[in-house]
Design a protein around this motif. Structure first.
Motif, short mmCIF file in Angstrom:
data_model
loop_
_atom_site.label_atom_id
_atom_site.label_comp_id
_atom_site.label_asym_id
_atom_site.label_seq_id
_atom_site.Cartn_x
_atom_site.Cartn_y
_atom_site.Cartn_z
N THR A 49 8.71 -53.91 78.71
CA THR A 49 7.81 -52.83 78.29
C THR A 49 8.19 -51.51 78.93
O THR A 49 8.17 -50.45 78.28
CB THR A 49 6.35 -53.19 78.67
OG1 THR A 49 5.98 -54.40 78.01
CG2 THR A 49 5.40 -52.08 78.23
N GLU A 50 8.58 -51.56 80.19
CA GLU A 50 8.95 -50.33 80.91
C GLU A 50 10.30 -49.79 80.43
O GLU A 50 10.45 -48.58 80.20
CB GLU A 50 9.00 -50.59 82.41
CG GLU A 50 9.38 -49.35 83.23
CD GLU A 50 9.43 -49.61 84.72
OE1 GLU A 50 9.83 -48.69 85.46
OE2 GLU A 50 9.08 -50.73 85.16
N ALA A 90 11.12 -59.23 73.57
CA ALA A 90 11.97 -58.50 72.62
C ALA A 90 11.19 -58.23 71.33
O ALA A 90 11.22 -57.10 70.80
CB ALA A 90 13.23 -59.29 72.33
N GLN A 91 10.52 -59.24 70.84
CA GLN A 91 9.74 -59.10 69.61
C GLN A 91 8.66 -58.03 69.77
O GLN A 91 8.38 -57.25 68.84
CB GLN A 91 9.10 -60.45 69.25
CG GLN A 91 8.30 -60.46 67.97
CD GLN A 91 9.15 -60.48 66.72
OE1 GLN A 91 10.38 -60.55 66.79
NE2 GLN A 91 8.50 -60.42 65.57
N SER A 92 8.06 -57.96 70.95
CA SER A 92 6.95 -57.03 71.18
C SER A 92 7.38 -55.57 71.15
O SER A 92 6.56 -54.69 70.89
CB SER A 92 6.27 -57.34 72.52
OG SER A 92 7.07 -56.93 73.63
N VAL A 93 8.66 -55.31 71.44
CA VAL A 93 9.14 -53.92 71.43
C VAL A 93 10.13 -53.66 70.30
O VAL A 93 10.74 -52.59 70.22
CB VAL A 93 9.79 -53.54 72.79
CG1 VAL A 93 8.78 -53.63 73.92
CG2 VAL A 93 11.02 -54.41 73.09
N GLY A 94 10.31 -54.65 69.42
CA GLY A 94 11.20 -54.49 68.28
C GLY A 94 12.68 -54.58 68.62
O GLY A 94 13.54 -54.12 67.86
N ALA A 95 12.99 -55.21 69.75
CA ALA A 95 14.39 -55.34 70.17
C ALA A 95 15.03 -56.59 69.57
O ALA A 95 14.34 -57.53 69.17
CB ALA A 95 14.48 -55.40 71.70
N ALA A 96 16.36 -56.59 69.53
CA ALA A 96 17.10 -57.79 69.13
C ALA A 96 17.36 -58.63 70.37
O ALA A 96 17.56 -58.10 71.46
CB ALA A 96 18.42 -57.40 68.48
#
Length: 293
Positions: A49-50, A90-96
Motif C-alpha cells: 500500500t505504501e 497486488a490485486q488491491s493496488v492493481g499490480a501484476a
C-alpha cells in the motif's frame, strides 16, 4: 515501472535487483526476509500500500527440498501463504504478480518435455507447497505470471555449480547421478525473462496471464552437467585438474525427498508469447570464476 522484489538476497532475487538497478525508468524496492516477512499478511499489505508497485516479483521461497519433508508448516507458510498475501496485495493496488515456481510440481516420470497444461502430481512437501502457492496466486490476482523453472544456479546462494567447484578442489573422484534429466537454468536468465515480461505488462501490451515454463537447453543429466562444469573450470584455470567422474543411479544416492527423474520443461510457450529464449546455461559457465566466491 515500480517493482517490489521479495527474496532479494537469493539466487534469482539478487539478479533481479542487480539488473533493474541499471534501468533509470524503474523504481525498485528490494526486500529480504529481514525487512519483509511475506508470511505476515498485515506487513505485506502495508508495504504494498505504501510503495504502490506496478509489478511484484516474488523470488522468496523455501527451497530446501529435503528439509521441507520435516519443516512442513514452514514450507507451506513461505511457499503458499506468502505468495497468496503478495498476490492479494497486488490485486488491491492493481499490480501484476510475477511468481517463480518449480518443476517439482510434476511427478517427473513423463517421457519427453513437460508443457504447462500437463497434469501436476508433486512427490514431496516442497513440490506440494509450491503447487499450493501456484493455486493461491492464480486465485488471488488477475494479472499473474507463474514461471516454473528447474535446476537453478547462479553466482549467489548455494547451487550445484558451486558445490561441484568446491568438491573439485578437494577430491580426485566424484560420483554423480546420471539418471535424472533436466535443463540447468542460469538465475540471471530467469531475472532477464521476467523483467522482459514485466516491461511488456507495464507498457500495456496484450499479455496472456497464467503459467509459463522457463529453463535451460540443452537438456542433460546431472552427470553431464557436472562434466561440463569441470571442463569449463579446467579450461578457465579455476581448478588444476578435472576429477574422475562416475555415473550412479538415483537408487545409489538416497535422499529424504524424492527427486523427479525427468525435469525437462518445454519453453515453447514463453518463446512464442514473449520472444524469451531458453536459458543458455553453457554460456553462463563462460565466467566460472564468478561462482567460486
Amino acid at each position: 515501472m515500480r517493482v517490489l522484489i521479495t527474496g532479494c538476497h537469493g539466487q534469482v532475487g539478487h539478479c533481479f535487483t542487480e539488473q533493474l538497478a541499471k534501468d533509470e525508468n524503474t523504481t525498485v524496492l528490494a526486500l529480504d526476509k529481514e525487512h519483509l516477512d511475506i508470511t505476515n499478511q498485515e506487513a505485506v499489505q502495508a508495504t504494498v500500500t505504501e510503495f504502490q508497485p506496478t509489478v511484484i516479483i516474488n523470488a522468496a521461497a523455501h527451497t530446501a527440498v529435503d528439509k521441507a519433508e520435516e519443516e512442513v508448516e514452514l514450507s507451506y507458510a513461505i511457499n503458499r501463504d506468502g505468495p497468496k498475501y503478495l498476490a492479494l496485495a497486488a490485486q488491491s493496488v492493481g499490480a501484476a504478480m510475477l511468481h517463480i515456481s518449480t518443476d517439482y510440481v510434476f511427478e517427473g516420470n513423463k517421457v519427453g518435455e513437460y508443457v504447462e497444461s500437463d497434469t501436476t502430481n508433486p512427490q514431496g512437501v516442497y513440490g506440494e507447497s509450491k503447487l499450493a502457492g501456484e493455486f493461491a496466486v492464480a486465485a488471488a490476482c488477475d494479472k499473474h505470471i507463474i514461471l516454473r523453472t528447474a535446476w537453478v544456479f547462479g553466482e549467489n546462494g548455494n547451487n550445484f555449480v558451486k558445490t561441484m567447484l568446491r568438491l573439485g578442489t578437494t577430491r580426485d573422484a566424484l560420483s554423480i547421478v546420471g539418471d535424472q534429466f533436466g535443463g540447468p537454468t542460469y538465475a540471471g536468465d530467469i531475472a532477464k525473462a521476467l523483467i522482459q515480461i514485466a516491461t511488456r505488462i507495464t507498457q500495456g501490451d496484450a499479455v496472456e496471464f497464467g503459467i509459463y515454463h522457463f529453463s535451460g537447453l540443452p537438456h542433460v543429466s546431472w552427470f553431464e552437467f557436472a562434466d561440463a562444469i569441470f571442463d569449463s573450470a579446467v579450461k578457465q584455470d579455476v581448478i588444476v585438474k578435472k576429477p574422475s567422474l562416475s555415473s550412479i543411479t538415483t537408487e545409489q544416492y538416497s535422499t529424504p525427498a524424492k527427486r523427479p527423474s525427468n525435469s525437462r520443461l518445454s519453453t515453447d510457450k514463453i518463446t512464442q508469447a514473449f520472444s524469451v529464449e531458453a536459458s543458455d546455461w553453457k554460456a553462463a559457465l563462460n565466467n566460472i570464476q564468478a561462482y567460486t566466491g
